[in-house]
Motif scaffolding. Structure first.
Motif, PDB file in Angstrom:
ATOM      1  N   ALA A   1      50.842  59.042  44.405  1.00 17.15           N
ATOM      2  CA  ALA A   1      51.736  60.061  43.826  1.00 17.15           C
ATOM      3  C   ALA A   1      51.030  60.752  42.659  1.00 17.15           C
ATOM      4  O   ALA A   1      51.197  61.960  42.440  1.00 17.15           O
ATOM      5  CB  ALA A   1      53.036  59.417  43.369  1.00 17.15           C
ATOM      6  N   PHE A   2      50.220  59.992  41.923  1.00 16.99           N
ATOM      7  CA  PHE A   2      49.539  60.574  40.763  1.00 16.99           C
ATOM      8  C   PHE A   2      48.444  61.548  41.191  1.00 16.99           C
ATOM      9  O   PHE A   2      48.323  62.647  40.624  1.00 16.99           O
ATOM     10  CB  PHE A   2      48.954  59.465  39.883  1.00 16.99           C
ATOM     11  N   SER A   3      47.660  61.172  42.212  1.00 18.57           N
ATOM     12  CA  SER A   3      46.610  62.093  42.676  1.00 18.57           C
ATOM     13  C   SER A   3      47.246  63.352  43.272  1.00 18.57           C
ATOM     14  O   SER A   3      46.724  64.451  43.130  1.00 18.57           O
ATOM     15  CB  SER A   3      45.684  61.409  43.686  1.00 18.57           C
ATOM     16  N   ARG A   4      48.395  63.175  43.916  1.00 19.87           N
ATOM     17  CA  ARG A   4      49.123  64.332  44.471  1.00 19.87           C
ATOM     18  C   ARG A   4      49.583  65.258  43.342  1.00 19.87           C
ATOM     19  O   ARG A   4      49.476  66.479  43.444  1.00 19.87           O
ATOM     20  CB  ARG A   4      50.324  63.836  45.279  1.00 19.87           C
ATOM     21  N   LEU A   5      50.102  64.662  42.254  1.00 17.24           N
ATOM     22  CA  LEU A   5      50.529  65.454  41.098  1.00 17.24           C
ATOM     23  C   LEU A   5      49.349  66.262  40.551  1.00 17.24           C
ATOM     24  O   LEU A   5      49.465  67.473  40.293  1.00 17.24           O
ATOM     25  CB  LEU A   5      51.097  64.515  40.014  1.00 17.24           C
ATOM     26  N   LEU A   6      48.201  65.597  40.395  1.00 19.43           N
ATOM     27  CA  LEU A   6      47.004  66.291  39.904  1.00 19.43           C
ATOM     28  C   LEU A   6      46.613  67.437  40.840  1.00 19.43           C
ATOM     29  O   LEU A   6      46.328  68.547  40.389  1.00 19.43           O
ATOM     30  CB  LEU A   6      45.836  65.306  39.782  1.00 19.43           C
ATOM     31  N   LEU A   7      46.612  67.164  42.139  1.00 18.07           N
ATOM     32  CA  LEU A   7      46.251  68.180  43.136  1.00 18.07           C
ATOM     33  C   LEU A   7      47.145  69.412  43.033  1.00 18.07           C
ATOM     34  O   LEU A   7      46.660  70.549  43.073  1.00 18.07           O
ATOM     35  CB  LEU A   7      46.376  67.600  44.542  1.00 18.07           C
ATOM     36  N   LEU A   8      48.458  69.168  42.900  1.00 14.84           N
ATOM     37  CA  LEU A   8      49.415  70.282  42.823  1.00 14.84           C
ATOM     38  C   LEU A   8      49.170  71.117  41.569  1.00 14.84           C
ATOM     39  O   LEU A   8      49.258  72.345  41.596  1.00 14.84           O
ATOM     40  CB  LEU A   8      50.845  69.733  42.834  1.00 14.84           C
ATOM     41  N   LEU A   9      48.847  70.455  40.461  1.00 14.01           N
ATOM     42  CA  LEU A   9      48.573  71.182  39.209  1.00 14.01           C
ATOM     43  C   LEU A   9      47.274  71.971  39.332  1.00 14.01           C
ATOM     44  O   LEU A   9      47.184  73.124  38.898  1.00 14.01           O
ATOM     45  CB  LEU A   9      48.473  70.201  38.034  1.00 14.01           C
ATOM     46  N   LEU A  10      46.271  71.332  39.953  1.00 17.70           N
ATOM     47  CA  LEU A  10      44.945  71.961  40.044  1.00 17.70           C
ATOM     48  C   LEU A  10      44.900  73.139  41.013  1.00 17.70           C
ATOM     49  O   LEU A  10      43.895  73.832  41.105  1.00 17.70           O
ATOM     50  CB  LEU A  10      43.889  70.910  40.417  1.00 17.70           C
ATOM     51  N   ARG A  11      46.007  73.351  41.735  1.00 16.48           N
ATOM     52  CA  ARG A  11      46.086  74.532  42.606  1.00 16.48           C
ATOM     53  C   ARG A  11      46.246  75.819  41.804  1.00 16.48           C
ATOM     54  O   ARG A  11      46.080  76.907  42.360  1.00 16.48           O
ATOM     55  CB  ARG A  11      47.283  74.402  43.550  1.00 16.48           C
ATOM     56  N   ALA A  12      46.617  75.685  40.517  1.00 13.06           N
ATOM     57  CA  ALA A  12      46.871  76.872  39.694  1.00 13.06           C
ATOM     58  C   ALA A  12      45.644  77.787  39.688  1.00 13.06           C
ATOM     59  O   ALA A  12      44.520  77.349  39.449  1.00 13.06           O
ATOM     60  CB  ALA A  12      47.233  76.458  38.273  1.00 13.06           C
ATOM     61  N   GLN A  13      45.884  79.055  39.969  1.00 12.35           N
ATOM     62  CA  GLN A  13      44.803  80.050  39.976  1.00 12.35           C
ATOM     63  C   GLN A  13      44.934  81.002  38.793  1.00 12.35           C
ATOM     64  O   GLN A  13      43.940  81.503  38.281  1.00 12.35           O
ATOM     65  CB  GLN A  13      44.887  80.895  41.263  1.00 12.35           C
ATOM     66  N   ARG A  14      46.182  81.229  38.377  1.00 12.42           N
ATOM     67  CA  ARG A  14      46.416  82.222  37.331  1.00 12.42           C
ATOM     68  C   ARG A  14      47.051  81.633  36.071  1.00 12.42           C
ATOM     69  O   ARG A  14      46.649  81.940  34.972  1.00 12.42           O
ATOM     70  CB  ARG A  14      47.335  83.332  37.860  1.00 12.42           C
ATOM     71  N   SER A  15      48.101  80.798  36.260  1.00 15.84           N
ATOM     72  CA  SER A  15      48.851  80.343  35.079  1.00 15.84           C
ATOM     73  C   SER A  15      49.438  78.956  35.274  1.00 15.84           C
ATOM     74  O   SER A  15      49.753  78.533  36.395  1.00 15.84           O
ATOM     75  CB  SER A  15      49.983  81.341  34.777  1.00 15.84           C
ATOM     76  N   LEU A  16      49.568  78.255  34.159  1.00 13.93           N
ATOM     77  CA  LEU A  16      50.281  76.976  34.140  1.00 13.93           C
ATOM     78  C   LEU A  16      51.148  76.964  32.888  1.00 13.93           C
ATOM     79  O   LEU A  16      50.628  77.046  31.768  1.00 13.93           O
ATOM     80  CB  LEU A  16      49.299  75.794  34.108  1.00 13.93           C
ATOM     81  N   GLU A  17      52.462  76.906  33.102  1.00 15.69           N
ATOM     82  CA  GLU A  17      53.373  76.723  31.971  1.00 15.69           C
ATOM     83  C   GLU A  17      53.839  75.281  32.000  1.00 15.69           C
ATOM     84  O   GLU A  17      54.386  74.813  33.005  1.00 15.69           O
ATOM     85  CB  GLU A  17      54.589  77.662  32.069  1.00 15.69           C
ATOM     86  N   LEU A  18      53.629  74.609  30.893  1.00 17.43           N
ATOM     87  CA  LEU A  18      53.931  73.190  30.816  1.00 17.43           C
ATOM     88  C   LEU A  18      54.899  72.938  29.671  1.00 17.43           C
ATOM     89  O   LEU A  18      54.641  73.345  28.534  1.00 17.43           O
ATOM     90  CB  LEU A  18      52.612  72.432  30.602  1.00 17.43           C
ATOM     91  N   CYS A  19      56.014  72.287  29.966  1.00 14.70           N
ATOM     92  CA  CYS A  19      57.058  72.048  28.976  1.00 14.70           C
ATOM     93  C   CYS A  19      57.349  70.559  29.036  1.00 14.70           C
ATOM     94  O   CYS A  19      58.099  70.100  29.900  1.00 14.70           O
ATOM     95  CB  CYS A  19      58.280  72.888  29.379  1.00 14.70           C
ATOM     96  N   VAL A  20      56.718  69.787  28.138  1.00 10.99           N
ATOM     97  CA  VAL A  20      56.769  68.329  28.283  1.00 10.99           C
ATOM     98  C   VAL A  20      56.946  67.618  26.939  1.00 10.99           C
ATOM     99  O   VAL A  20      56.277  67.931  25.962  1.00 10.99           O
ATOM    100  CB  VAL A  20      55.527  67.820  29.061  1.00 10.99           C
ATOM    101  N   PHE A  21      57.903  66.681  26.952  1.00 13.60           N
ATOM    102  CA  PHE A  21      58.309  65.939  25.757  1.00 13.60           C
ATOM    103  C   PHE A  21      57.126  65.184  25.132  1.00 13.60           C
ATOM    104  O   PHE A  21      56.788  65.402  23.967  1.00 13.60           O
ATOM    105  CB  PHE A  21      59.418  64.969  26.174  1.00 13.60           C
ATOM    106  N   THR A  22      56.483  64.306  25.907  1.00  9.71           N
ATOM    107  CA  THR A  22      55.321  63.558  25.394  1.00  9.71           C
ATOM    108  C   THR A  22      54.153  63.705  26.358  1.00  9.71           C
ATOM    109  O   THR A  22      54.316  63.576  27.574  1.00  9.71           O
ATOM    110  CB  THR A  22      55.635  62.048  25.234  1.00  9.71           C
ATOM    111  N   PHE A  23      52.997  63.952  25.801  1.00 11.10           N
ATOM    112  CA  PHE A  23      51.793  64.201  26.599  1.00 11.10           C
ATOM    113  C   PHE A  23      50.658  63.369  26.019  1.00 11.10           C
ATOM    114  O   PHE A  23      49.987  63.774  25.080  1.00 11.10           O
ATOM    115  CB  PHE A  23      51.451  65.691  26.550  1.00 11.10           C
ATOM    116  N   SER A  24      50.464  62.190  26.611  1.00  7.79           N
ATOM    117  CA  SER A  24      49.402  61.309  26.120  1.00  7.79           C
ATOM    118  C   SER A  24      48.523  60.771  27.255  1.00  7.79           C
ATOM    119  O   SER A  24      47.657  59.930  27.011  1.00  7.79           O
ATOM    120  CB  SER A  24      50.007  60.131  25.338  1.00  7.79           C
TER     121      SER A  24
END
Lengths: 210, 210
Positions: free
Chosen positions: B66-89
């Motif tokens: 599930a984690f590698s899938r999450l990374l893959l989906l994020l890495l598909r971004a070509q133009r923009s990534l908007e990230l709204c996240v409570f804690t990022f560590s």
């Protein structure tokens, strides 16, 4: 030539019938439920949401809000409510769940063992009222915040069922009746429900040695 | 009679053409993205996800999760990534975000002021690398955990971007490209981005008296 003309007519009529069928299907298709609620929600009176026939003259605003919408969506349950939520201390949400339970809706709650006995938790009152509750017993958190209504609608997002979450935090809940998504959450719920069966608790491993 | 026959042919052909058009549209329709990831995910090697051309012979399993899938989906971004996240560590998620930033993808991050400087937070390294970050300044939490990829796909759920969340907790992320839903999250992001503009911070209200 006459035969060719007849074939054209037959093919044309078949085409017309097919196109009408497709058009009717298109027009009759179910409108999908897809909605997002954003919080914090203003504090409003929820009595008319819980009891639509009841009049209320309290000083709170009697307007719609993301919170009243959340309550309404939950109260639509006719058969079942599966609730998988990390922290549950919001009294208004507990009232909605107890109302469903009193109506005969099958309510099942999964929660986190670290927070279920925290001050203000509604898990105790729910259990006292006869609502079935199970919880994890792992060091990691049971951090889900989703609900499945009647096996057909999922509500999922960042919002724990606390007063702070609904009234103060920036939160979201996505609501959908997409079958693929609902099935995934329903299956996760059933998987956890089995995993957290009290019969398999190992809080008292010494018992196994007896 | 001949005229009537001709009309039937014309109507039939028109029907055939319409039905073919509808059939082609039905067959050509975009397959919707709708997926749910459940956590915890097993720890696997993510190097091939971050760098598909790179060989890795580390002892970690080189399997999907599930984690590698999450990374893959994020890495598909070509133009923009908007990230709204409570804690990022989570360092691996930070690597993915920095990779996108280095590729020229416009990355914007909104986070919570109470946790952004906590031990292990990746917000500092992201800012140092030039990623645009904004945060709330309220007592309530900026508790969202969603991302919008290229303005077309939303990832939302219970999962904070921490190692504990991905490897230990019970969590979910719903992924959809439903336009109504994506638009709602995109608008919420833009609204918060404006609200958290540093120009309107009031950490130092005494300045206003000068």
């Amino acid at each position: 030539m006459l035969l060719w003309g007849r074939w054209k007519v037959v093919a044309g009529l078949a085409g017309l019938a097919l196109s009408l069928e497709l058009l009717l299907r298109y027009m009759r298709r179910r409108k999908p439920i897809r909605e997002v609620l954003f919080f914090p929600a203003p504090v409003t009176c929820i009595e008319p949401v819980l009891y639509p026939m009841k009049q209320c003259s309290c000083p709170l605003p009697h307007t719609d809000s993301a919170f009243s919408r959340l309550l309404l969506l939950l109260l639509r349950a006719q058969r079942s409510l599966e609730l998988c939520v990390f922290t549950f201390s919001c009294p208004s949400l507990a009232r909605a769940v107890l109302l469903l339970h009193s109506r005969g809706v099958r309510v099942r709650v999964i929660t986190d063992n670290d927070y279920m006995a925290a001050s203000g938790s509604q898990i105790g009152p729910l259990r006292s009222a006869g609502v079935a509750v199970r919880h994890d017993q792992s060091s990691g958190y049971m951090h889900h915040k989703f609900a499945v209504v009647d096996g057909t609608v999922v509500l999922t997002g960042s919002l724990n069922w606390t007063v702070q979450a609904t009234q103060t935090n920036r939160e979201n809940i996505l609501i959908t009746d997409d079958r693929v998504i609902v099935k995934a959450y329903q299956q996760e719920f059933e998987r956890l429900w089995q995993e957290y069966d009290p019969a398999s608790y190992d809080f008292f491993p010494e018992k196994e040695n007896k």
